[in-house]
Scaffold this active site. Sequence first.
Site, short mmCIF file in Angstrom:
data_model
loop_
_atom_site.label_atom_id
_atom_site.label_comp_id
_atom_site.label_asym_id
_atom_site.label_seq_id
_atom_site.Cartn_x
_atom_site.Cartn_y
_atom_site.Cartn_z
N HIS A 488 31.14 30.01 33.06
CA HIS A 488 30.27 30.78 33.09
C HIS A 488 29.59 29.76 34.49
O HIS A 488 29.14 30.90 34.95
CB HIS A 488 29.72 30.54 31.85
CG HIS A 488 27.64 30.28 32.09
ND1 HIS A 488 27.05 31.71 31.79
CD2 HIS A 488 26.68 30.05 32.30
CE1 HIS A 488 26.62 32.00 31.48
NE2 HIS A 488 25.75 30.20 32.62
N GLU A 489 29.64 28.81 34.83
CA GLU A 489 28.95 27.94 35.54
C GLU A 489 29.51 28.73 36.68
O GLU A 489 29.04 28.63 38.50
CB GLU A 489 29.53 27.03 35.15
CG GLU A 489 28.28 25.80 34.45
CD GLU A 489 26.55 26.51 34.56
OE1 GLU A 489 26.36 26.74 35.63
OE2 GLU A 489 26.19 26.78 33.68
N HIS A 492 28.20 31.15 38.59
CA HIS A 492 27.22 30.89 39.00
C HIS A 492 27.14 30.99 40.53
O HIS A 492 26.56 31.10 41.95
CB HIS A 492 26.00 30.32 38.69
CG HIS A 492 24.98 30.63 37.78
ND1 HIS A 492 24.68 31.53 37.57
CD2 HIS A 492 25.36 29.46 36.38
CE1 HIS A 492 23.90 31.54 36.22
NE2 HIS A 492 24.15 30.26 35.95
#
Length: 696
Positions: A488-489, A492
Amino acid sequence: MTKSKRDRNNLLALTGAAALLAIAVNFAITAINAQKKKHKKKDLSGSNVLVNLSASEIHKLADRIIGKSKEVHDAVASIPLDKITYKNVILPLAELEAQQFPLVQSCVFPKLVSTSEDVRKASVASERRIDAHVSICSKREDVYRVVKAFVARGEWMSPEAKHYTQCLVRDFERNGLNLTLTKREELQRLKAQIDELSMRYIRNLNDDSTSLLFNETELLGLPPEFLKSLEKARTGKFKVTLRSHHVSPVLELCKVGLTRRVVAVSYGRRCEVNLSVLESLVKLRHKFARLLGYSNYADYAVDLRMAKSSSKVFEFLEDISAGLTDSASKEFTILKDLKKKEEGDFPFGIEDLPYYVKRAEEQQFDLDFAAVKQYFPVNLVLSGIFKICQDLFCFRIEEVADAEVWHCDVHLYSVFDLSSSELLGHFYLDMYSRDGKYGHTCVVALQNGSFVNSARQIPVALLISQFQKEVDGHPGLLRFSEVVNLFHEFGHVVHHICNNASFPKFSGLRLDPDFVEIPAQMLENWCYESLSLKLLSGFHQDITKPIKDEICKALKRWRCSFSALKLKQEILYCLFDQIIHSTENVDMVGLFKHLHQKVMLGLPMLEGTNPASCFLRSAIGYEAACYSRIWSEVFAADIFASKFRDDLFNQYAGMQFRKKVLAPGGAKDPVEILTDFLGREPSIQAFIDDKAAFGL
């Protein structure tokens, strides 16, 4: 990202409103050249981020940032209104912002990662000073008057430049600069009162030291290591505090229904004084919003988000809740049957939900998460994430050798477009645990990409985590939840690197909060598909053996197990949050009782509890915006189902996603972005279908 950091990001542009370009460029170049002379390691192409600054250097850099900012504001304030143009107001402002952001971040990010306590303290102090200065600059009426006068001239600009200018005016006016002095002073008084009450609400919760006493029989089902961690009273009973690290295990694992109920009731009636605090907070927020021309606080909070209006949020939440009802009813029937078998005819209460969900999952899924962890050595997971993203988005990741870093465990990477070999950006990975380091996995934008006045600045990001590098001489292993969080990170990071907005205000992660999580949420899906999971996994003693197919299938089903009921409970709180912030003089206790019966399939609220007194997200930080996590998850599901589910490594779809969703940043309306990519308006249906298909 913290609220103060978001505020600084949103207002940083105002720090240099209409600087002389020569001043800005000379200031940045002087600081960077001084750092280059100091360090001998390899220069990082395109990055103005300064690493390994000492405490005194951080203080001095903060002084220069603030000093030049004040100089710039004074300069713009003195420009005659009949001399204002795009080139002497808006363009210098954008160029200055591009120059200053990496310098500000060079002061700020050491507080998260530095091994020196003195450096961390200097970083924290400098951030406070810069934030305070930015806040002052954002309220300068003389600068606002010049920017507003430029808008009134109606000079032609590109669509993105026009949007940028409108955002500058909007930010000033959300600080009340279009109001009379009397109203502006009232706005600031309200803001101060809101801040004070918000902190009081938090203090009341933090200061609550209530504990409950139970004997070992009353805690049946809890593991011995948990019981050993509890303090004991003089009577020999165990002390269970009303903190989540005690309450959650009890509600999930304790076999004694009465104990679960006692803990849940006590947890739900904490800090009853906070009910009046929240009531006062909401009244002040409504007054604050009305001064700014909004009918209520929810409309003020949602106005700048993808949802646009509180009524749209209501419609969204009601539609999701209704769509989940059939699946939730089936899940509820299973849980009630389990309770009847285990405890007899005692009625099912909301406090039973965590325990019987866990019991049902144990029966339905043969998942030993300790065994699953053996397949996820941290380096192998990271290399798998790199490969998936490179294949999907057509770029190449290369490590930068001999780069200047702040710790030997930190690595720096460059990202290049696969077809053109164009440098897209850089990112640092600071993966492993050490003393003094920030304790959670997150991404920090160090330099935002931009292309102002033909000068390109590439994005630079930092991913921080706290994983174990080695354990007893073996590579560190990740829990499955950590694998998902890391992917998920890194999503980003990909979003930040692939951004192609011209103005730094619209680049990186400085985006609509309803939209910024959608790409990262979408990429989580690759953690639940067999084909991609095999790229992320390998048995730690023999990495040529990937995770087994049956485990992959079980993880995919487990992901959505009983998710309809869990989501309905979250929707309940989101609706409560929207209603109190869109309606005057709400009976909060009565409202919650009503919503609980309506949303939770007739299941009543625990008698005597008062969720409004301990609902931290609505008190501070996410007020009128609690819905946002569900919002991003819903539209991420739509993207994945429509474009990637049947072909995980569809490079055409990946490049379209990169160009149409990741590249525009905040320069384009998020609904337009998704509609352009999907070929239709975004829908909630894929999300609902997922819960129905895999939930049971």
